[in-house]
Write an enzyme that holds these catalytic residues in place. Structure first.
Site, PDB file in Angstrom:
ATOM      1  CE1 TYR A  52      -4.187  -1.483  -0.144  1.00 24.95           C
ATOM      2  CE2 TYR A  52      -3.376  -2.903   1.597  1.00 24.95           C
ATOM      3  CZ  TYR A  52      -4.319  -2.609   0.639  1.00 24.95           C
ATOM      4  OH  TYR A  52      -5.396  -3.442   0.455  1.00 24.95           O
ATOM      5  CD  GLU A 145      -1.403 -29.416   9.694  1.00 23.47           C
ATOM      6  OE1 GLU A 145      -2.263 -29.007   8.896  1.00 23.47           O
ATOM      7  OE2 GLU A 145      -0.952 -30.573   9.680  1.00 23.47           O
ATOM      8  CG  ASP A 197      -3.992 -32.466  10.385  1.00 24.31           C
ATOM      9  OD1 ASP A 197      -3.991 -32.774  11.592  1.00 24.31           O
ATOM     10  OD2 ASP A 197      -4.643 -31.513   9.927  1.00 24.31           O
TER      11      ASP A 197
END
Length: 306
Positions: A52, A145, A197
């Site tokens: 920006y 995780e 996972d």
């Protein structure tokens, strides 16, 4: 070093004498100018801020991705990481364990903190990532995780039972988390274990920690080649009789992408991906709770951290 991304010897030349280069040349010079200002003024900013801010200088980027790619070019050009240039992403990982650090940022030079100070963990922000290590009672690092499993391990006092520093990656590990784990390995000699996972996405989280990413191939301090993925492995789904779901279309595509990736060609990784392909099953870390909330620290991790 095998099994990681590195830059090739190819180079590109950008010059103001070529009108096609003017836009990207201007972007690169502006980004380098901003990095110089940040260092001189002792300030930091985010990737999003820079995107920006460029507009106020009349420098145009078509999107955030283009801005980020120019920052990567500046990293490669100068041979330093964007974190050294005081440019950081928005995401934050958290850490918990018997590690005492001393901040070295202005105004906090005398502040000492043990990372068990908060039961929610301590955010790995720019100041923490650069802090000095004062004392460490841990003997290993476990990168986790999911937030639910991170909280479970804190509540089960895994940091004491396994003498571990716990790092919550919140999915794909942010660069600051990977850099901090790299420092723990390099400066304190702590082995790094990765607990995700049991799916192709978790496998890739582990691989990025181990071998790095294509976008940061020029940054060595984000790579831990001897880090170990301990689970949930595809073989664990059967061995521990875990609840599972069948792969969906996105899972299959991700798996096939990994199978074509040269980093996954070692015997260990070929076997893991082949097992995923044969079974088409995935299981989350929380599936271990089928045997009780303490099962992960009483049975699963003790067998994995041998």
């Amino acid at each position: 070093m095998r099994g990681r991304f590195v830059l090739s010897g190819a180079r590109i030349k950008r010059t103001t004498s070529n009108v096609k280069h003017l836009r990207v040349f201007t972007q690169t010079v502006w980004m380098a100018y901003m990095a110089k200002r940040l260092i001189e003024e002792g300030k930091s900013t985010t990737l999003r801020d820079l995107y920006y801010m460029a507009e106020s200088y009349g420098v145009k980027f078509k999107d955030q991705q283009e801005s980020d790619s120019i920052i990567a070019d500046v990293e490669a050009l100068l041979g330093v990481s964007r974190e050294q240039l005081r440019i950081f992403p928005e995401e934050r990982a958290t850490i918990y364990g018997d590690l005492t650090i001393r901040y070295n940022v202005h105004g906090y030079e005398r502040t000492i903190l043990n990372l068990t100070a908060s039961p929610d963990g301590v955010a790995i922000g720019p100041a923490l990532a650069a802090a000095d290590f004062q004392d460490c009672g841990a003997e290993k690092v476990i990168m986790v995780e999911s937030g639910g499993m991170f909280t479970r391990l804190i509540e089960e006092k895994a940091h004491e039972k396994f003498k571990a520093v716990l790092i919550h990656t919140a999915g794909q590990a942010p660069r600051l988390a990977r850099h901090f784990a790299y420092r723990l390995k390099r400066e304190l000699g702590l082995p790094v274990y990765i607990f995700t996972d049991g799916d192709p996405w978790g496998a890739h989280i582990a691989m990025v920690i181990i071998s790095g990413s294509a976008n940061a191939a020029h940054v060595d301090s984000l790579v831990i080649p001897d880090a170990k993925w301990i689970g949930i492995l595809p073989t664990d789904i059967e061995d521990y009789r875990l609840p599972f779901e069948k792969f969906n279309e996105k899972d299959w595509k991700r798996l096939h992408d990994l199978m074509a990736d040269p980093r996954y060609q070692s015997p260990f990784w070929r076997n893991q991906l082949k097992k995923f392909e044969e079974e088409g099953k995935k299981s989350e870390q929380q599936a271990l709770s089928i045997y009780g909330l303490s099962y992960v620290t009483e049975k699963y991790l003790p067998e994995k951290l041998i």
